[in-house]
Enzyme design. Structure first.
Site, PDB file in Angstrom:
ATOM      1  N   THR A 164       0.826  -1.209   0.000  1.00 61.62           N
ATOM      2  CA  THR A 164       0.000   0.000   0.000  1.00 61.62           C
ATOM      3  C   THR A 164       0.857   1.255   0.000  1.00 61.62           C
ATOM      4  O   THR A 164       0.522   2.248  -0.649  1.00 61.62           O
ATOM      5  CB  THR A 164      -0.928  -0.003   1.229  1.00 61.62           C
ATOM      6  OG1 THR A 164      -1.678  -1.223   1.236  1.00 61.62           O
ATOM      7  CG2 THR A 164      -1.861   1.182   1.225  1.00 61.62           C
ATOM      8  N   TYR A 169       4.172 -12.269   5.911  1.00 64.23           N
ATOM      9  CA  TYR A 169       3.037 -11.829   5.091  1.00 64.23           C
ATOM     10  C   TYR A 169       2.756 -12.876   4.017  1.00 64.23           C
ATOM     11  O   TYR A 169       3.618 -13.148   3.175  1.00 64.23           O
ATOM     12  CB  TYR A 169       3.395 -10.475   4.474  1.00 64.23           C
ATOM     13  CG  TYR A 169       2.363  -9.830   3.593  1.00 64.23           C
ATOM     14  CD1 TYR A 169       1.021 -10.201   3.602  1.00 64.23           C
ATOM     15  CD2 TYR A 169       2.729  -8.778   2.746  1.00 64.23           C
ATOM     16  CE1 TYR A 169       0.091  -9.581   2.801  1.00 64.23           C
ATOM     17  CE2 TYR A 169       1.806  -8.136   1.938  1.00 64.23           C
ATOM     18  CZ  TYR A 169       0.489  -8.538   1.973  1.00 64.23           C
ATOM     19  OH  TYR A 169      -0.423  -7.914   1.170  1.00 64.23           O
ATOM     20  N   LYS A 171       0.485 -12.116   8.752  1.00 65.96           N
ATOM     21  CA  LYS A 171      -0.557 -11.373   8.044  1.00 65.96           C
ATOM     22  C   LYS A 171      -1.088 -12.312   6.975  1.00 65.96           C
ATOM     23  O   LYS A 171      -0.391 -12.626   6.010  1.00 65.96           O
ATOM     24  CB  LYS A 171      -0.002 -10.092   7.415  1.00 65.96           C
ATOM     25  CG  LYS A 171      -1.050  -9.327   6.608  1.00 65.96           C
ATOM     26  CD  LYS A 171      -0.452  -8.133   5.869  1.00 65.96           C
ATOM     27  CE  LYS A 171      -1.519  -7.432   5.025  1.00 65.96           C
ATOM     28  NZ  LYS A 171      -0.950  -6.315   4.227  1.00 65.96           N
ATOM     29  N   ILE A 193      -4.419  -5.925   9.447  1.00 64.97           N
ATOM     30  CA  ILE A 193      -3.479  -4.998   8.815  1.00 64.97           C
ATOM     31  C   ILE A 193      -4.236  -4.427   7.630  1.00 64.97           C
ATOM     32  O   ILE A 193      -4.509  -5.132   6.658  1.00 64.97           O
ATOM     33  CB  ILE A 193      -2.171  -5.693   8.422  1.00 64.97           C
ATOM     34  CG1 ILE A 193      -1.461  -6.205   9.684  1.00 64.97           C
ATOM     35  CG2 ILE A 193      -1.260  -4.727   7.650  1.00 64.97           C
ATOM     36  CD1 ILE A 193      -0.173  -6.948   9.427  1.00 64.97           C
TER      37      ILE A 193
END
Length: 372
Positions: free
Chosen positions: A114, A200, A229, A268
């Site tokens: 992001t 992640y 995540k 998240i």
């Protein structure tokens, strides 16, 4: 002619170097300088030792414990804003982080997908992590994305990230080139000793799932694994929570149910860039299906194109960042921008960050930067 050298013992004195033929300059014979037929003799090749010396310091550090990272419930994958020439807009960035703190976010991911870490040089990346720690490190947990599909780069970036003070690292599995499960474990084992780490898993981007067997193997052999995540779904989330492994939902559209029905610690989030207060309420104040349903159209809109295109467009329309995009990202269509204005009205402008009126913006208002 370049000096020839070979591996030298540590702390070798400069006097001994002078007597060591391996460190003498190799010069052509002055009597043959005009003789084109003179035979050139190559200096001895350097010997590169095959060992790694990590940049570690054994001084006592005011470092965050893994348990502190495990307790974080709302972590925002913070956006990186830009100036018209494509450089970081640190003034706008600071305002974004400050608004996260004011609205109760527990942590930020710096330079993640992001935040467009994939469009940053490593110098930019580490600078932004250090800047965030220096300005906000006592008010919010800073998790630096120092992952890479190159183990060498992941090691180097993680060393630098912890050296500038980040509280934890975010690591992805090697993408595109991929590797075996054994290679995946070895990759993560190279970075886990450095500090608290969130792994992640987002197969839609990496092209390869991190199976629970890999995570469980790592959890059994380190105390630095803060958690995962996870973007695969509720079943995977529940698998981890039943095995006492901390997990955050990586999907805004699933985070409410992951949190309250499947045992996730939190989320998240991308959406919390826009509505941090409502996302905090969703994570902290018990089941709230009505709020979840209210936010669903916004979340669906945010991911109508690959993240962070929707978020970048929305923040520009809210007037909290300049409408500058680093290519290859481009703004959403005019029709989608009109749709966002209506979403803001439906949810309530007061629930979004910033204090300017939301605007549609014309196509010509956006600046697309290819060189930065």
């Amino acid at each position: 002619m370049s000096p020839a050298y070979q591996q030298m013992p540590a702390f070798k004195s400069s006097n001994s170097w002078a007597n060591d033929s391996a460190f003498r300059f190799v010069r052509p014979n002055p009597t043959n300088t005009r003789n084109r037929t003179a035979r050139w003799i190559s200096p001895r090749a350097a010997v590169i030792p095959n060992f790694h010396l990590p940049m570690r310091s054994f001084e006592v550090k005011n470092r965050t414990s893994t348990d502190e990272i495990k307790s974080l419930r709302l972590i925002t994958a913070i956006k990186t804003p830009y100036l018209p020439d494509g450089r970081f807009d640190l003034e706008a960035y600071d305002a974004l982080v400050h608004m996260q703190i004011e609205n109760g976010a527990d942590g930020v991911i710096v330079g993640g997908t992001t935040g467009e870490g994939q469009l940053m040089s490593w110098d930019e990346h580490i600078m932004l992590i250090g800047h965030t720690i220096n300005c906000f490190g006592t008010s919010i947990k800073v998790i630096g994305n120092t992952g890479s599909n190159s183990t060498r780069e992941a090691i180097h970036a993680t060393e630098q990230g912890f050296a500038v003070g980040m509280h934890a690292a975010l690591h992805i599995n090697p993408y595109y080139g991929k590797t075996s499960l054994e290679g995946m474990v070895s990759h993560f084992k190279c970075v886990l000793p450095m500090g608290p780490t969130v792994i992640y898993n987002v197969p839609s981007r990496t092209g390869q799932d991190i199976p629970p067997t890999v995570i469980q193997s790592l959890a059994e052999n380190t105390t630095n694994l803060a958690g995962v995540k996870e973007c695969v779904g509720h079943e995977r989330v529940e698998n981890y929570t039943k095995n006492n492994i901390t997990v955050w939902s990586g999907n805004d559209d699933e985070c409410h149910d992951s949190r309250w029905e499947h045992g996730a610690t939190g989320v998240i989030s991308v959406a919390s860039n826009l509505v941090p207060g409502l996302m905090r309420e969703l994570m902290f104040e018990g089941k709230n299906p009505s709020l979840n349903a209210k936010l669903f159209p916004l979340i669906k809109w945010l991911f109508c194109e690959p993240n962070p295109i929707g978020l970048n467009t929305a923040l520009a329309q809210l007037g909290v960042i300049r409408p500058v995009f680093r290519l290859p990202y481009v703004p959403l269509s005019l029709a989608k921008r009109v749709e966002f204005v209506n979403l803001v009205k439906d949810i309530g402008r007061e629930n979004f960050i910033g204090d300017k009126d939301v605007e549609v913006l014309d196509d010509d208002d956006f600046i697309l930067v290819g060189r930065y």
